[in-house]
Enzyme design. Structure first.
Site, PDB file in Angstrom:
ATOM      1  N   HIS A 125     -80.160   2.732 101.680  1.00 39.66           N
ATOM      2  CA  HIS A 125     -81.758   2.848 101.132  1.00 39.66           C
ATOM      3  C   HIS A 125     -82.404   2.110 102.199  1.00 39.66           C
ATOM      4  O   HIS A 125     -82.049   0.980 103.004  1.00 39.66           O
ATOM      5  CB  HIS A 125     -81.768   2.323  99.752  1.00 39.66           C
ATOM      6  N   ASP A 137     -81.790  -6.340 103.253  1.00 32.24           N
ATOM      7  CA  ASP A 137     -81.943  -5.571 102.151  1.00 32.24           C
ATOM      8  C   ASP A 137     -82.830  -4.401 102.342  1.00 32.24           C
ATOM      9  O   ASP A 137     -84.023  -4.719 101.825  1.00 32.24           O
ATOM     10  CB  ASP A 137     -81.901  -6.430 101.025  1.00 32.24           C
ATOM     11  N   GLU A 171     -84.814   3.114  95.979  1.00 35.87           N
ATOM     12  CA  GLU A 171     -83.712   2.489  95.466  1.00 35.87           C
ATOM     13  C   GLU A 171     -83.820   1.143  94.544  1.00 35.87           C
ATOM     14  O   GLU A 171     -83.494   0.868  93.551  1.00 35.87           O
ATOM     15  CB  GLU A 171     -82.590   1.905  96.633  1.00 35.87           C
ATOM     16  N   GLU A 172     -84.988   0.376  95.022  1.00 37.29           N
ATOM     17  CA  GLU A 172     -85.393  -0.900  94.528  1.00 37.29           C
ATOM     18  C   GLU A 172     -86.194  -0.622  92.961  1.00 37.29           C
ATOM     19  O   GLU A 172     -86.267  -1.714  92.335  1.00 37.29           O
ATOM     20  CB  GLU A 172     -86.528  -1.772  95.210  1.00 37.29           C
ATOM     21  N   ASP A 200     -75.423  -1.245 101.772  1.00 38.75           N
ATOM     22  CA  ASP A 200     -76.396  -1.778 101.248  1.00 38.75           C
ATOM     23  C   ASP A 200     -76.272  -3.388 101.330  1.00 38.75           C
ATOM     24  O   ASP A 200     -75.382  -3.685 100.695  1.00 38.75           O
ATOM     25  CB  ASP A 200     -76.525  -1.482  99.788  1.00 38.75           C
ATOM     26  N   HIS A 287     -84.541 -10.505  98.523  1.00 37.61           N
ATOM     27  CA  HIS A 287     -85.635 -10.029  97.754  1.00 37.61           C
ATOM     28  C   HIS A 287     -86.991 -11.147  97.795  1.00 37.61           C
ATOM     29  O   HIS A 287     -87.661 -11.314  97.228  1.00 37.61           O
ATOM     30  CB  HIS A 287     -85.491  -9.932  96.219  1.00 37.61           C
TER      31      HIS A 287
HETATM   32  N1  DTR Z   1     -78.879  -4.571  97.643  1.00 36.13           N
HETATM   33  C1  DTR Z   1     -79.339  -4.747  96.326  1.00 36.13           C
HETATM   34  C2  DTR Z   1     -78.331  -3.771  95.382  1.00 36.13           C
HETATM   35  C3  DTR Z   1     -77.116  -4.591  95.517  1.00 36.13           C
HETATM   36  C4  DTR Z   1     -75.870  -3.914  95.922  1.00 36.13           C
HETATM   37  N2  DTR Z   1     -74.651  -4.966  95.786  1.00 36.13           N
HETATM   38  C5  DTR Z   1     -75.180  -5.727  95.023  1.00 36.13           C
HETATM   39  C6  DTR Z   1     -74.427  -7.018  94.605  1.00 36.13           C
HETATM   40  C7  DTR Z   1     -75.189  -7.815  93.858  1.00 36.13           C
HETATM   41  C8  DTR Z   1     -76.431  -7.684  93.732  1.00 36.13           C
HETATM   42  C9  DTR Z   1     -77.186  -6.587  94.119  1.00 36.13           C
HETATM   43  C10 DTR Z   1     -76.680  -5.783  94.925  1.00 36.13           C
HETATM   44  C11 DTR Z   1     -80.590  -4.330  95.994  1.00 36.13           C
HETATM   45  O1  DTR Z   1     -81.110  -3.073  96.767  1.00 36.13           O
HETATM   46  O2  DTR Z   1     -81.287  -4.633  95.159  1.00 36.13           O
HETATM   47 ZN    ZN Z   2     -82.666  -4.886  96.883  1.00 35.11          ZN
HETATM   48 ZN    ZN Z   3     -80.357  -2.875  98.655  1.00 34.33          ZN
END
Ligand code: DTR
Ligand code: ZN
Ligand code: ZN
Ligand code: CA
Length: 317
Positions: A125, A137, A171-172, A200, A287
């Site tokens: 993403h 991220d 994606e978020e 990701d 985040h």
């Molecule tokens: N990267 C995060 C979503 C995500 C993918 N694997 C995990 C494991 C634990 C927490 C979050 C995630 C996002 O895009 O917010």
């Molecule tokens: Zn994220």
């Molecule tokens: Zn992510």
């Protein structure tokens, strides 16, 4: 980290054997036949991946500090990737959708050639949260997938299967872009996708080495790569349902990927085997506004960029 030549060719041999022994939808070699010699995956230059991260950081800084869905920073991020891929000979398409009253975009890039009825996809993403630049991220996954695609072009790789790369929007907001893509794929097109690889968060500053445990063949491929580096991995379960592999999995596509951790805390046992700091989050800037180019572990980014190439080469021959 680069695989030593012997390590990399040994790892490639492991994939060749794995290809012979597995009988999943992905492998075309059946037990007992002699699979053709597989081309070993090239090294992905981590300096190139880092250069893409710097670009994404600059884009965020020039656009209000983020690359979130519906913003100029997101569209500039997509245009950056698209420009590189168009110049490298990919067939690109931009898929538009609307979410939360704002226009979003997916970028799909096909490498010409290969069996159109056997597609191997790799994706990430591209959007960040609105609070920051989203470098781990998920510029990390986006940049590594981009550099893998550019390496396919640079080496003029001619796989048996067809290669497709994707960068997802929103994606978020809840896997919006990837869900829109899968929902709008005709069933006949969906069944041609023999594997979707998701990346990701692959450069967390206090990294763990987690492998998605969804499809066994894809999981085995990543585990054999890490075995070649003598690194033990753990199954990635925390992200179940939380990233862009989910719509593909729900549609019956074999999925997999690797992950270096988010806000969970690294245990002392994990620090023993992986290094880093026990009692601290894998990514304490998850985040947050501090998710900048300073929030990346170069070794993890390098290893996982090479893991992407290893899986793309290993699963597409
Ligand atoms: N990267 C995060 C979503 C995500 C993918 N694997 C995990 C494991 C634990 C927490 C979050 C995630 C996002 O895009 O917010
Ligand atoms: Zn994220
Ligand atoms: Zn992510
Ligand atoms: Ca590398």
């Amino acid at each position: 980290m680069r695989l030593s030549v012997s390590g990399r060719s040994a790892a490639a041999a492991v994939v060749a054997v794995a290809g012979l022994l597995t009988t999943s939808a992905i492998s075309t070699a059946s037990a007992g036949t002699t699979a053709p010699t597989r081309a070993a995956a090239p090294d992905i230059p981590v300096a190139n991946v880092k250069a893409h991260l710097s670009q994404f950081q600059s884009i965020a800084s020039a656009n209000g500090g983020n690359r979130a869905h519906g913003t100029a920073g997101y569209r500039a991020s997509l245009d950056y990737i698209k420009g590189k891929l168009d110049a490298a000979g990919f067939t690109t398409s931009v898929q538009q959708f609307t979410s939360s009253g704002r226009v979003g975009y997916n970028l799909i890039a096909d490498w010409p050639g290969g069996d159109p009825n056997q597609v191997i996809m790799a994706g990430a993403h591209l959007d960040s949260v609105s609070r920051g630049a989203g470098i781990n991220d998920n510029a990390s996954g986006s940049a590594a997938v981009l550099e893998t695609a550019l390496t396919v072009s640079r080496t003029q790789y001619k796989p048996t299967k067809h290669l497709r790369f994707a960068w997802w929007g929103a994606e978020e907001l809840g896997l919006v872009g990837s869900s829109y893509h899968v929902r709008n794929l005709p069933a006949a097109e969906r069944s041609k996708i023999k594997g979707y690889l998701n990346f990701d968060m692959i450069g967390s500053p206090n990294p763990g080495y987690f492998v998605y445990d969804d499809d066994p063949t894809i999981e085995r491929t990543f585990k054999s790569y890490y075995a070649g580096l003598n690194i033990s991995t753990e199954p990635e379960r925390e992200g179940d349902g939380r990233s862009d592999h989910t719509p593909f999995k729900n549609a019956g596509v074999p999925v997999g990927g690797v992950f270096t951790g988010a806000s969970s805390t690294k245990t002392s046992a994990q620090a023993q085997k992986w290094g880093g700091t026990a009692g601290q989050a894998f990514d304490r800037c998850y985040h947050s506004s501090c998710d900048t180019t300073a929030n990346i572990n170069n070794t993890a980014l390098d290893r996982n960029s090479d893991a992407i190439a290893y899986a793309v080469w290993g699963l597409s021959q």
